[in-house]
Design a protein around this motif. Structure first.
Motif, PDB file in Angstrom:
ATOM      1  N   SER A 161      42.567 -65.526  96.253  1.00 22.80           N
ATOM      2  CA  SER A 161      42.964 -65.289  97.649  1.00 22.80           C
ATOM      3  C   SER A 161      44.133 -64.319  97.746  1.00 22.80           C
ATOM      4  O   SER A 161      44.296 -63.635  98.756  1.00 22.80           O
ATOM      5  CB  SER A 161      43.283 -66.606  98.355  1.00 22.80           C
ATOM      6  N   GLY A 219      30.798 -71.495 101.904  1.00 24.25           N
ATOM      7  CA  GLY A 219      31.580 -72.662 101.497  1.00 24.25           C
ATOM      8  C   GLY A 219      32.545 -73.158 102.556  1.00 24.25           C
ATOM      9  O   GLY A 219      33.299 -74.091 102.308  1.00 24.25           O
ATOM     10  N   ALA A 264      34.303 -66.375  95.783  1.00 27.31           N
ATOM     11  CA  ALA A 264      34.692 -66.390  94.372  1.00 27.31           C
ATOM     12  C   ALA A 264      35.119 -67.801  93.993  1.00 27.31           C
ATOM     13  O   ALA A 264      35.833 -68.454  94.756  1.00 27.31           O
ATOM     14  CB  ALA A 264      35.861 -65.442  94.141  1.00 27.31           C
ATOM     15  N   VAL A 282      39.571 -71.880 100.433  1.00 30.31           N
ATOM     16  CA  VAL A 282      38.903 -72.912 101.240  1.00 30.31           C
ATOM     17  C   VAL A 282      38.951 -74.198 100.438  1.00 30.31           C
ATOM     18  O   VAL A 282      38.539 -74.222  99.278  1.00 30.31           O
ATOM     19  CB  VAL A 282      37.409 -72.561 101.468  1.00 30.31           C
ATOM     20  N   SER A 298      47.733 -70.002  98.028  1.00 26.86           N
ATOM     21  CA  SER A 298      47.047 -70.635  96.906  1.00 26.86           C
ATOM     22  C   SER A 298      48.023 -71.235  95.905  1.00 26.86           C
ATOM     23  O   SER A 298      49.042 -70.621  95.583  1.00 26.86           O
ATOM     24  CB  SER A 298      46.195 -69.600  96.173  1.00 26.86           C
ATOM     25  N   ALA A 315      34.421 -70.842  96.854  1.00 22.82           N
ATOM     26  CA  ALA A 315      33.575 -70.669  95.672  1.00 22.82           C
ATOM     27  C   ALA A 315      32.116 -70.444  96.049  1.00 22.82           C
ATOM     28  O   ALA A 315      31.354 -69.838  95.313  1.00 22.82           O
ATOM     29  CB  ALA A 315      33.696 -71.897  94.786  1.00 22.82           C
ATOM     30  N   SER A 359      45.764 -64.207  92.104  1.00 24.31           N
ATOM     31  CA  SER A 359      44.677 -65.198  92.226  1.00 24.31           C
ATOM     32  C   SER A 359      43.624 -64.648  93.187  1.00 24.31           C
ATOM     33  O   SER A 359      43.826 -63.601  93.807  1.00 24.31           O
ATOM     34  CB  SER A 359      45.225 -66.527  92.751  1.00 24.31           C
TER      35      SER A 359
END
Ligand SMILES: Cc1cc2nc3c(=O)[nH]c(=O)nc-3n(C[C@H](O)[C@H](O)[C@H](O)COP(=O)(O)O)c2cc1C
Length: 506
Positions: free
Chosen positions: A84, A179, A216, A140, A13, A175, A82
């Motif tokens: 991920s 997704g 998330a 993602v 990320s 999210a 974060s």
């Protein structure tokens, strides 16, 4: 000989908060967590720190996001996680609980920062070389991986020797609830196996699917997604158990050739039947493996009727236990042979033109449900799609085989594809080479699977996530007892196999 097994956790990320020495601190922190409760507390507090850092870095003053990111990058990288990253930590923690040594690398540090870029890549490649397995977690983006994970894949594509025969697993966070977590996991799994890695998903205790899936959106949100955290823990468990299983095969070998099942489910004018006989069964390859052909194309296979309780009874693995007992249906007669293979090649002909194609593929796949629900009877089998493919075929048969078969708690190997043009195989040598390498891996995994089931098998419990009726039946006292007895019988069967089939060279 080292008994240490190493898992490299890779964070994909750009919102990633740990980097540089923060990676080592993170590993030390994970090493200090000994209970699941403590893990959840830790993950919540780290997600909260991520949110506060974000606010402090400029959100509170309504700064633009590029400025916020710049400020975040100035932080020493020793605090916060974060979304991920949180799930990566859950996976790494599970691996650590299984006595696997863990390391952490942040891709934003390697690819997102030009300072000392060459040195960083060099040291990263060394870490990859030393690791037995790689666990990647990232967000993602548009139903697929983000560019940091993609840069990582590209780096490995040109350094594929470093990861050949190592194990890969993935985790993603999106999210939206749907997704693209699964599409991301599937695409990256295909890409990583195609550079020579083996792939696994998450474990039987979670859902035995494609890996960790988090839900998330905003910074810090992931700490509330207990289900996602569970799948990430399941992914860490799965990859670490497979790493240990493979490591346990050092100094051991099969006494005889591995029994490799070739399950053919789709054909056109007996093409595959003839190719398989000529290029595999009656070729020099029969000296290295004992190939058993299950040519099912002309057999009758009834559709699964989607029983609420499956399998019909809990019993010994050797007993066929699907509700469909018709003599005409082929499953009862192949059951015993199928569960006795050491590895499985599965597929058939993939056409451009579907005229005169015979296929029992989909019915076969859905009927394997009773094997999965019999506490993962095919667990830890090495599985590879074997496709004879018209070069113009657009069927994606190999991909569908992988996404269905990984749900049997198997280990997936890169597809072996013989391309056909004008009734001629045009990549014969390459495909035969792939097959030879697969046989070598099949020998190793077969020993590992026998040893694991004989000595380390705890409870490959099928967990009926999403099925209320099955869940109730599952908690029934008699069912629990029967499952324990069946699992003991599995252990005994593999103990006998261990003495009969495995030799120690050490
Ligand atoms: C360019 C971009 C594309 C995204 N695409 C998706 C998507 O396709 N599906 C989804 O569920 N979330 C999508 N998201 C949301 C992120 O996956 C989500 O915010 C995730 O929690 C970020 O994880 P991180 O905080 O570890 O970076 C996207 C975000 C960005 C910036």
């Amino acid at each position: 000989m080292s008994n240490t097994v190493k898992l490299l956790g890779v964070s994909g990320s750009l919102r990633n908060l740990r980097h540089g020495k923060g990676s080592d601190i993170l590993v030390e922190e994970i090493n200090q967590i000994h209970t699941r409760e403590h893990l959840i507390e830790y993950l919540s507090s780290q997600a909260q720190i991520c949110l506060s850092s974000f606010i402090e870095a400029g959100r509170k003053d309504n700064k633009s996001f590029d400025k916020i990111l710049k400020n975040l990058k100035r932080l020493p990288g020793v605090n916060g996680l974060s979304n991920s990253e949180v799930l990566l930590v859950a996976g790494l923690w599970a691996a650590k609980q299984n006595n696997v040594e863990i390391e952490h690398v942040s891709l934003s540090d390697i690819f997102g920062n030009e300072k000392n870029a060459k040195e960083k890549i060099y040291s990263f490649l060394n870490k990859i070389k030393e690791a037995n397995g790689i666990l990647v977690s990232g967000p993602v983006y548009f139903g697929d991986r983000g560019s940091l994970t993609h840069d990582f894949l590209q780096l490995l594509r040109v350094n594929s020797k470093l990861v050949k025969d190592k194990v890969f697993a993935g985790i993603t966070v999106g999210a939206k609830r749907n997704g693209g977590q699964e599409t991301t996991l599937i695409y990256q799994m295909l890409d990583f196996i195609n550079i020579g890695m083996l792939a696994v998903g998450n474990d039987a205790e979670s859902t035995a699917q494609y890996g960790g899936t988090g839900h998330a959106g905003d910074v810090g949100d992931i700490a509330k997604d207990y289900y996602g955290i569970n799948t990430a823990i399941g992914t860490g468990n799965r990859i670490s158990n497979v790493l240990k299983m493979i490591n346990s095969t050092k100094d051991t070998a099969l006494k005889k050739k591995p029994k490799i099942g070739i399950i053919v489910l789709q054909d056109k004018n007996n093409k595959v039947l003839n190719y398989v006989k000529k290029t595999i069964i009656n070729s020099y390859l029969s000296k290295v493996a004992d190939f058993r052909l299950l040519y099912l194309v002309n057999e009758s296979i009834k559709s699964c009727i989607a029983c609420d309780i499956c399998p019909t009874e809990v019993d010994d693995d050797r007993i066929y236990r699907c509700i469909i007992k018709s003599k005409k249906d082929v499953f009862s007669s192949i059951h015993e042979e199928m569960i006795d293979f050491d590895a499985i090649l599965i597929g058939g002909f993939s056409p451009e033109n579907y005229e005169s194609l015979k296929s029992v593929y989909q019915k076969f796949m859905e009927r394997t449900r009773y094997l999965r629900r019999s506490d993962y009877l095919l667990s830890n089998y090495l599985v590879v799609p074997l496709i004879f493919k018209d070069v113009n075929s657009r069927e994606n048969l190999e991909t569908r085989i992988i996404t269905s078969m990984i749900r049997h708690h198997t280990i997936i190997y890169s597809p072996i594809i013989f391309n056909e043009l004008d009734n001629r195989l045009i990549n014969f040598e390459k495909a035969i080479g792939d097959l030879e390498q697969f046989v070598e891996m099949a020998k190793k995994i077969a020993v590992g699977r026998i040893k694991y089931n004989a000595t380390a098998l705890e409870y490959e419990h099928y967990n009926p996530v999403g099925y209320t009726l099955s869940s109730a039946k599952d908690k029934d006292f008699t069912t629990i007892q029967k499952r324990k007895t069946a699992m003991n019988k599995r252990r005994v069967r593999f103990k006998q196999m261990l003495t009969r089939r495995v030799i120690y060279n050490g």
